[in-house]
Write a protein that holds these residues in place. Structure first.
Motif, PDB file in Angstrom:
ATOM      1  N   GLN A 146       0.835  -1.206   0.000  1.00 39.80           N
ATOM      2  CA  GLN A 146       0.000   0.000   0.000  1.00 39.80           C
ATOM      3  C   GLN A 146       0.871   1.259   0.000  1.00 39.80           C
ATOM      4  N   GLU A 147       2.026   1.185   0.663  1.00 34.11           N
ATOM      5  CA  GLU A 147       2.946   2.326   0.647  1.00 34.11           C
ATOM      6  C   GLU A 147       3.424   2.599  -0.768  1.00 34.11           C
ATOM      7  N   TRP A 148       3.740   1.530  -1.512  1.00 30.88           N
ATOM      8  CA  TRP A 148       4.218   1.708  -2.883  1.00 30.88           C
ATOM      9  C   TRP A 148       3.102   2.205  -3.797  1.00 30.88           C
ATOM     10  N   PHE A 149       1.883   1.716  -3.572  1.00 28.44           N
ATOM     11  CA  PHE A 149       0.766   2.218  -4.367  1.00 28.44           C
ATOM     12  C   PHE A 149       0.546   3.705  -4.092  1.00 28.44           C
ATOM     13  N   THR A 150       0.655   4.083  -2.816  1.00 30.78           N
ATOM     14  CA  THR A 150       0.428   5.477  -2.435  1.00 30.78           C
ATOM     15  C   THR A 150       1.475   6.396  -3.063  1.00 30.78           C
ATOM     16  N   SER A 151       2.732   5.942  -3.064  1.00 29.38           N
ATOM     17  CA  SER A 151       3.792   6.777  -3.640  1.00 29.38           C
ATOM     18  C   SER A 151       3.777   6.750  -5.159  1.00 29.38           C
ATOM     19  N   GLY A 152       3.035   5.788  -5.740  1.00 34.73           N
ATOM     20  CA  GLY A 152       2.894   5.721  -7.193  1.00 34.73           C
ATOM     21  C   GLY A 152       3.852   4.728  -7.825  1.00 34.73           C
ATOM     22  N   LEU A 153       3.319   3.803  -8.619  1.00 34.40           N
ATOM     23  CA  LEU A 153       4.161   2.841  -9.323  1.00 34.40           C
ATOM     24  C   LEU A 153       4.888   3.541 -10.467  1.00 34.40           C
ATOM     25  N   GLN A 154       6.080   3.061 -10.757  1.00 37.84           N
ATOM     26  CA  GLN A 154       6.907   3.668 -11.800  1.00 37.84           C
ATOM     27  C   GLN A 154       7.108   2.683 -12.953  1.00 37.84           C
ATOM     28  N   GLN A 155       7.301   3.237 -14.144  1.00 34.49           N
ATOM     29  CA  GLN A 155       7.675   2.379 -15.266  1.00 34.49           C
ATOM     30  C   GLN A 155       9.002   1.688 -14.944  1.00 34.49           C
ATOM     31  N   TRP A 156       9.132   0.443 -15.413  1.00 30.31           N
ATOM     32  CA  TRP A 156      10.252  -0.405 -15.005  1.00 30.31           C
ATOM     33  C   TRP A 156      11.220  -0.601 -16.157  1.00 30.31           C
ATOM     34  N   ASP A 157      12.464  -0.251 -15.929  1.00 29.10           N
ATOM     35  CA  ASP A 157      13.503  -0.382 -16.946  1.00 29.10           C
ATOM     36  C   ASP A 157      13.836  -1.858 -17.150  1.00 29.10           C
ATOM     37  N   ILE A 158      13.572  -2.392 -18.332  1.00 28.73           N
ATOM     38  CA  ILE A 158      13.786  -3.815 -18.590  1.00 28.73           C
ATOM     39  C   ILE A 158      14.955  -4.063 -19.549  1.00 28.73           C
ATOM     40  N   SER A 159      15.753  -3.036 -19.841  1.00 27.07           N
ATOM     41  CA  SER A 159      16.866  -3.214 -20.779  1.00 27.07           C
ATOM     42  C   SER A 159      18.186  -2.837 -20.121  1.00 27.07           C
ATOM     43  N   ARG A 160      19.258  -3.406 -20.643  1.00 28.28           N
ATOM     44  CA  ARG A 160      20.603  -3.090 -20.193  1.00 28.28           C
ATOM     45  C   ARG A 160      21.521  -2.970 -21.411  1.00 28.28           C
ATOM     46  N   ASP A 161      22.538  -2.119 -21.260  1.00 22.18           N
ATOM     47  CA  ASP A 161      23.468  -1.886 -22.353  1.00 22.18           C
ATOM     48  C   ASP A 161      24.579  -2.924 -22.384  1.00 22.18           C
ATOM     49  N   ALA A 162      25.092  -3.165 -23.605  1.00 21.10           N
ATOM     50  CA  ALA A 162      26.287  -3.997 -23.750  1.00 21.10           C
ATOM     51  C   ALA A 162      27.481  -3.266 -23.111  1.00 21.10           C
ATOM     52  N   PRO A 163      28.478  -3.997 -22.557  1.00 21.56           N
ATOM     53  CA  PRO A 163      28.563  -5.465 -22.498  1.00 21.56           C
ATOM     54  C   PRO A 163      27.694  -6.036 -21.383  1.00 21.56           C
ATOM     55  N   TYR A 164      27.085  -7.171 -21.656  1.00 19.59           N
ATOM     56  CA  TYR A 164      26.144  -7.767 -20.698  1.00 19.59           C
ATOM     57  C   TYR A 164      25.994  -9.238 -21.048  1.00 19.59           C
ATOM     58  N   PHE A 165      25.935 -10.086 -20.029  1.00 19.18           N
ATOM     59  CA  PHE A 165      25.699 -11.513 -20.275  1.00 19.18           C
ATOM     60  C   PHE A 165      24.220 -11.797 -20.084  1.00 19.18           C
ATOM     61  N   GLY A 166      23.540 -12.078 -21.193  1.00 20.64           N
ATOM     62  CA  GLY A 166      22.108 -12.329 -21.146  1.00 20.64           C
ATOM     63  C   GLY A 166      21.570 -12.505 -22.541  1.00 20.64           C
ATOM     64  N   PHE A 167      20.269 -12.275 -22.703  1.00 23.09           N
ATOM     65  CA  PHE A 167      19.612 -12.394 -24.003  1.00 23.09           C
ATOM     66  C   PHE A 167      19.497 -11.022 -24.650  1.00 23.09           C
TER      67      PHE A 167
END
Length: 551
Positions: free
Chosen positions: A220-241
């Motif tokens: 409820q605290e997080w809902f009150t403060s407002g949900l934020q858009q979530w960064d789902i990307s990362r820059d190279a170099p990176y081990f992943g897909f």
């Protein structure tokens, strides 16, 4: 009363593939395994799965440090993890890796659906760059002072002291974990998941009974403060897909890691064609999905994860079972004190059942931290497992073997007492069902005390010396063996190794539904030592070994 057969898919949080399994990890795996074993004991169908979380910058950097490819490192770690978990009797049906073709395909599928439905946004952001290492820094490689509570030495994504969630650029006096340098702010285009679009759904789902009350209050605290858009990307170099059609951009580990739950199950379905993947993951699934997790990752699992699932037309979890952190002797695990103990180190000096029992005696639906107090641990195991449970078998078995050729009596000596134990089964079962393992332990040990008190009162060692008391001796000792059998059936989800030895002794499988039928006119094996006392010298040696070997 016969219960309807249920179907469950159960997971634990995925261990990160850059280090060994330790006692902190085991708290969760043991908690989930006890619950799974209870459900199976009741006849329900449970698929219990997990995987290594095998992506991210830390894995890439550690592999570089070791001079091997990341793929080789995560393969080595997975082999070690699986061996450690197996030796603690964690009964996984499948253990996979997020660095798998199933996970790649599912991550791309889910991302594609989210993008098609308008839930992926592009935005240019400022992020920290290490000028010495010449790379953008993920949140966990930045530390500084929390912008909310001013706690020092906090990671770049959340504060472990106050629980605040923030962007790394909000940290006060940030520093690179890699080089110690003050990071530079640079711009980069990133992809964001539109979490706020799911606020209404999440508010309803989080109040649906899927979460413990303290977690609901925190959300409820997080809902009150407002949900934020979530960064789902990362820059190279990176081990992943790598993200499709987006060169040099990779899926953030917190996108593909929970998808690893689905991927591990998909991998299992590919091995065993009689399992229906869609039955468990389709949006209108009637099966039950349980996630056992620590309180440090509730934001990801109670907001981000169900929203991702909703936005990509997959089912949401039935239940999140959240536990607190592990402390040892009231403090965080410490390498210098020898209390940062690896799973393998524990097994070199102590048995797996002892840790499983002690954790069970502490675990409930509370999210308070669990303390492993070494002195209390030794007393607990010796007093309960050795003196109360195993002793109940040993003090009766010798008479049955010597004077009755190992054969139990044809009737129960005290039907009322036996009925008291039968009636306790539902109560104990409800404690297991609701993950109140500490309450189950208290009830079981209370009844073990009653069983031992009955034997004390009947005094078979005196009956054995009395003329004409053979029938009474036979029935009393057989009663003791039957009560031992019930107690061990209740403890079977917690103590799998001891249970197997008890089953060999009794020559019967321990089954919850069979408790109602006492063992009559059947033969048991001669009693052999089932469990040895915990010696403080062994515990001290384990702690000393942890000081010497952990780096």
């Amino acid at each position: 009363m016969t219960k309807a057969i249920k179907k469950f898919l159960v997971t634990c949080a995925l261990p990160y593939a850059n280090g060994s399994i330790h006692l902190g990890h085991l708290l969760e795996h043991i908690q989930a395994d006890i619950w799974v074993r209870y459900q199976r004991l009741c006849g329900h169908k449970v698929y219990f799965i997990c995987a290594d979380d095998a992506h991210g910058t830390p894995i890439m950097l550690k592999a570089q440090q070791l001079g091997i490819a990341p793929e080789q490192m995560i393969t080595n770690i997975k082999t070690e993890h699986e061996a450690d978990l197996l030796d603690f009797n964690i009964s996984y049906d499948n253990y996979h890796s997020t660095h798998s073709e199933e996970n790649r395909q599912l991550s791309e599928l889910i991302y594609g659906r989210l993008k098609k439905n308008g839930f992926i946004k592009n935005r240019t952001i400022f992020q920290f760059y290490d000028p010495i290492q010449k790379m953008f820094l993920p949140d966990r490689l930045i530390k500084g002072t929390c912008p909310k509570c001013k706690a020092v030495d906090q990671y770049g994504d959340n504060c472990e002291v106050c629980g605040a969630i923030y962007r790394s650029t909000a940290l006060i006096e940030p520093k690179s974990v890699l080089s110690g340098a003050m990071p530079e702010l640079r711009t980069s285009e990133h992809l964001f998941f539109d979490l706020p679009s799911f606020s209404k759904m999440l508010k309803k789902w989080t109040r649906s009974g899927a979460l413990q009350e303290p977690i609901v209050n925190k959300l409820q605290e997080w809902f009150t403060s407002g949900l934020q858009q979530w960064d789902i990307s990362r820059d190279a170099p990176y081990f992943g897909f790598e993200i499709p059609n987006t060169p040099n951009k990779y899926f953030y580990v917190w996108l593909d890691a929970p998808i690893g739950y689905i991927a591990s199950f998909k991998n299992m379905c590919n091995k065993y064609t009689d399992i229906d993947f869609n039955e468990f993951w389709k949006k209108d699934s009637t099966t039950q999905l349980y996630h056992f997790i620590g309180k440090d990752i509730i934001y990801f699992h109670s907001l981000f994860w169900p929203a991702i699932l909703e936005g990509s037309q997959f089912r949401k979890p039935t239940k999140l079972v959240v536990h607190g952190y592990l402390t040892i002797n009231g403090q965080k695990m410490s390498k210098s004190r020898g209390t940062f103990i690896k799973a393998r180190t524990w097994l070199q000096y102590l048995d797996s059942d002892s840790l499983r029992y002690y954790y069970a005696s502490k675990l409930s639906t509370s999210i308070n931290d669990i303390d492993l107090n070494i002195e209390d641990f030794i007393k607990c195991i010796n007093a309960n497992i050795v003196n109360k449970v195993v002793n109940l078998a040993s003090r009766n078995a010798s008479f049955i073997t010597r004077q009755f050729s190992g054969k139990l009596a044809s009737q129960i000596a005290n039907p009322n007492l036996y009925q008291t134990f039968l009636e306790a089964s539902d109560k104990i079962g409800n404690f297991f069902e609701n993950c109140e393992f500490n309450s189950a332990i208290r009830e079981i040990m209370m009844l073990a005390d009653i069983a031992n008190r009955y034997i004390d009162e009947q005094a078979p060692w005196i009956l054995a010396k009395q003329e004409g008391a053979n029938v009474d001796l036979h029935e009393v000792c057989s009663m003791g063996i039957n009560l031992f059998r019930i107690v061990m059936t209740w403890l079977k989800p917690i103590l799998p190794s001891l249970s197997r030895r008890a089953e060999i002794f009794l020559q019967r499988e321990l089954n919850w539904q069979d408790i109602i039928n006492p063992l009559l006119n059947c033969t048991i094996q001669p009693f052999h030592v089932m469990y040895r006392r915990i010696e403080k010298t062994a515990v001290n040696a384990m702690i000393e070994s942890s000081k010497n070997t952990l780096k």
